[in-house]
Structure formats: C-alpha cells, structure tokens
Scaffold this active site. Structure first.
Site, PDB file in Angstrom:
ATOM      1  N   LEU A   1      -1.485  -9.900   5.433  1.00  0.00           N
ATOM      2  CA  LEU A   1      -0.997  -9.464   6.739  1.00  0.00           C
ATOM      3  C   LEU A   1      -0.765  -7.959   6.690  1.00  0.00           C
ATOM      4  CD1 LEU A   1       1.689 -12.062   7.937  1.00  0.00           C
ATOM      5  CD2 LEU A   1      -0.378 -11.392   9.158  1.00  0.00           C
ATOM      6  N   ASP A   2      -1.155  -7.250   7.749  1.00  0.00           N
ATOM      7  CA  ASP A   2      -0.891  -5.817   7.814  1.00  0.00           C
ATOM      8  C   ASP A   2       0.607  -5.559   7.720  1.00  0.00           C
ATOM      9  OD1 ASP A   2      -3.577  -5.346   8.187  1.00  0.00           O
ATOM     10  OD2 ASP A   2      -3.441  -5.251  10.373  1.00  0.00           O
ATOM     11  N   SER A   3       0.973  -4.363   7.268  1.00  0.00           N
ATOM     12  CA  SER A   3       2.395  -4.034   7.141  1.00  0.00           C
ATOM     13  C   SER A   3       3.104  -4.087   8.495  1.00  0.00           C
ATOM     14  CB  SER A   3       2.568  -2.646   6.518  1.00  0.00           C
ATOM     15  OG  SER A   3       1.904  -1.653   7.285  1.00  0.00           O
TER      16      SER A   3
ATOM     17  N   ALA B   1       2.496  -6.174  10.828  1.00  0.00           N
ATOM     18  CA  ALA B   1       2.499  -7.549  11.338  1.00  0.00           C
ATOM     19  C   ALA B   1       3.601  -8.365  10.668  1.00  0.00           C
ATOM     20  CB  ALA B   1       1.147  -8.202  11.083  1.00  0.00           C
TER      21      ALA B   1
END
Length: 351
Positions: A112-114, A116
C-alpha cells in the site's frame, strides 16, 4: 502481483533476553525456567513468562491482516509490528538475528502506498510462503478523486503539474460542469478486462531500480507500456464537485491512481487521488479482520491466525511440519520481491 522472486538477505544478529542470558533456544529457556525453585523470586517468574511468550511467538504460522494507517510505508509498518512483537517477548531487536537457528519470519503481501490506509495482509512463520496467493487475489478500494488537478505522482502527495476546469467539452457543452451522470456514463469503459498504463511513480523497475527512485533523482523515465488488468466492479458512490468517490474491486497489478487519472482525462479534464482506502484483500476485510496497532500482541495475533485460517482455500492451508522441522527456525532476514505479469510493484518483505 507475484511470479518471479528475488531474495536479498540481510545480515543476522543474536537474540538475548532483557533480564538474563537466554539458553540456546526459547523452548529450552521455558523448560529450564519452569523447573527452577519457587524461591527464585519475581525475576524468575518474569523470565518464565518471557520465555513462554518467545516460544509462542516463534510457533506462530499463518496469514492475518493489520490496519495500515496513512503515513508509514508498508515496509515501515511491518518493521513496527516486528519490533512490538520482539519487545513483548523480551527479545531486543538489535540482538535478535545473532541467535543461531532462530528467527522471526514475517512478511506482507500487496504493498500500500504511504498515503493510503487499509488492509495489509501479513504472513508469519511458514505463512510467509502463502503470501504469493494474496497478490493475485482480488482487492477492493474506496478512492476519493479530485477533478481539475493533476500531479506527477497521480495523488495528493505529488507536485501539481496541470489544472483544468472540469467541464464536459466532449459532450458539446464546454460551459457546463461535469455531472454525476457524466461520470457514471464513462465508468463502463474502465470495467472488465482493460489495458492500463502504470504510474511513473511506482515500484516498477528499470535496470534494477524503481521508477519512483529514478523520478526523485530527476532522471528521465519513460512510461511503461499499457498492460492488461481486470476491474470486477466499479461504481460512483458520491459526487460533490470537484470530489468524487469510487468503489473499486480489481485484480492484481491494478493502479487506482492511474484509474482516477484516466477518468479525469476521459472527462476532458484531469484528476488525482485525494484519499485511498483498501477495504478488502482476498478474504480479509478492513472492518472484520484487520488488527489495529493496539492489538498487535502475540495473543491477539494467535487468535487472529486461528480465526483467519478458515477463510483460506483448502489448498492454502498450512501443512503440519515434519518432526524435524517443528523446533527449527530458519536463520534469515530478507526482502523477497515477487513480480507477476499484472503487478510487478508488489513486494513481500520477510524479516
């Protein structure tokens, strides 16, 4: 997001208990402490408790889910989880990997992106071998997009590269603002088996280096070619201009940031992701299965593993270890990158 696998080992270091030198294994520590005289006092009881927790921690195997908040990367969150578990068991992290024949193997599947938040699936012990299946399974997201603004990262963390009015020029009435019906009308073209160009800011690699790393250095990076991805369902949940909320269920290798950007372009405008939440990954849901940080304890994870084992297909059920394997813990701490044709950016990290 899995198929080819590369492993980079990280040097190991030793495990020493806080209160006294630990015997050769956590199991023998528990046995030794248990047979100590009752007059040994509170310190001895504490050691029994820590040794028992260490033994329980090293015996955990399976797959569970945690709740990743906005801010840390998936790898940073995994390290935080590992630190909490080691501390609870009285195993100082700085000493951990020097210990022979013992290690805590833990990894995540599906980065997961930071920026998100949401479900992050974690494997522990032999469960790390099950994470590959988590990458190829379906995922569900709630995404809030913002019309009229594009960024270099395709989300709100990036630098604004373009601003446009959100009007329906393709509908022949450029003065009219985009409506809910306009958005709903173009969602069908993004549903099913489609082609998608990945973002430049991603973990996809060029010459062994992440595109995002090259972009941050200011190096010229060409976009990767469009690749096949699958969207199982896509619906508009809310539209309050310039913001719109999408509910997306997709397969491996799909980028929500690219979807939102492409929707903006299809409306003759531009768009970026303002907020992103993963609500489901495989059978794990955010509300029912993802453990918040205050429940990252050995006992809570043991209970979650037991509960979540019934969610997995029979072919993924953990086999009982052979007798010679039951007390053995592989000495390693590594990063395992799993690349599949639909999701080369997903990283499974094990420590």
């Amino acid at each position: 997001m899995a198929a080819a696998e590369s492993v980079a080992a990280v040097p190991s270091s030793s495990l020493v208990a806080d209160t006294a030198p630990v015997p050769e294994t956590a199991e023998t520590a528990a046995a030794t402490a248990a047979t100590s005289p009752a007059t040994a006092g509170p310190g001895s009881e504490a050691m029994v408790s820590k040794a028992a927790l260490a033994t329980k921690l090293l015996s955990l195997s399976g797959v569970f889910a945690v709740h990743k908040p906005k801010g840390p990367t998936s790898a940073e969150l995994l390290n935080r989880l590992k630190e909490k578990l080691l501390a609870e068991a009285g195993m100082p992290s700085s000493e951990w990997t020097k210990r022979k024949k013992q290690t805590l193997k833990i990894g995540h599947g599906g980065t997961l992106d930071s920026a998100a938040r949401g479900v992050l699936v974690v494997g522990i012990g032999r469960g790390t071998k099950m994470l590959t299946s988590m990458l190829s399974g379906s995922k569900r997201y709630i995404a809030i997009g913002e019309l009229g603004k594009a960024t270099d990262t395709l989300d709100s963390t990036g630098k604004v590269t373009e601003e446009k009015p959100y009007a329906c020029k393709d509908q022949g009435h450029s003065e009219d603002k985009i409506t809910q019906e306009d958005i709903e009308g173009i969602l069908q073209k993004f549903t099913g088996n489609i082609m998608q160009v990945p973002p430049l800011y991603s973990a996809l690699k060029k010459d062994g280096q992440r595109l995002s790393t090259l972009m941050k250095r200011g190096e010229a990076v060409e976009a990767k070619p469009a690749r096949p991805v699958t969207v199982y369902s896509l619906s508009l949940q809310r539209f309050q201009p310039p913001f719109f909320t999408l509910d997306v269920e997709c397969g491996g290798g799909f980028y929500i940031r690219s979807l939102v950007s492409d929707i903006g372009k299809a409306l003759s405008s531009c768009a970026n992701v303002l907020e992103l939440t993963r609500t489901k990954q495989g059978p794990f849901t955010l509300e029912e299965h993802a453990l918040p940080e205050d429940r990252w304890t050995i006992d809570d994870i043991a209970q979650s593993l037991e509960h979540c084992s019934s969610l997995l297909p029979a072919e993924l059920a953990l086999k009982k270890p052979k007798p010679e394997e039951s007390s053995e813990h592989v000495l390693s701490c590594e990063y395992i990158t799993l690349n599949e044709k639909k999701g080369e950016d997903d990283v499974i990290k094990t420590c």
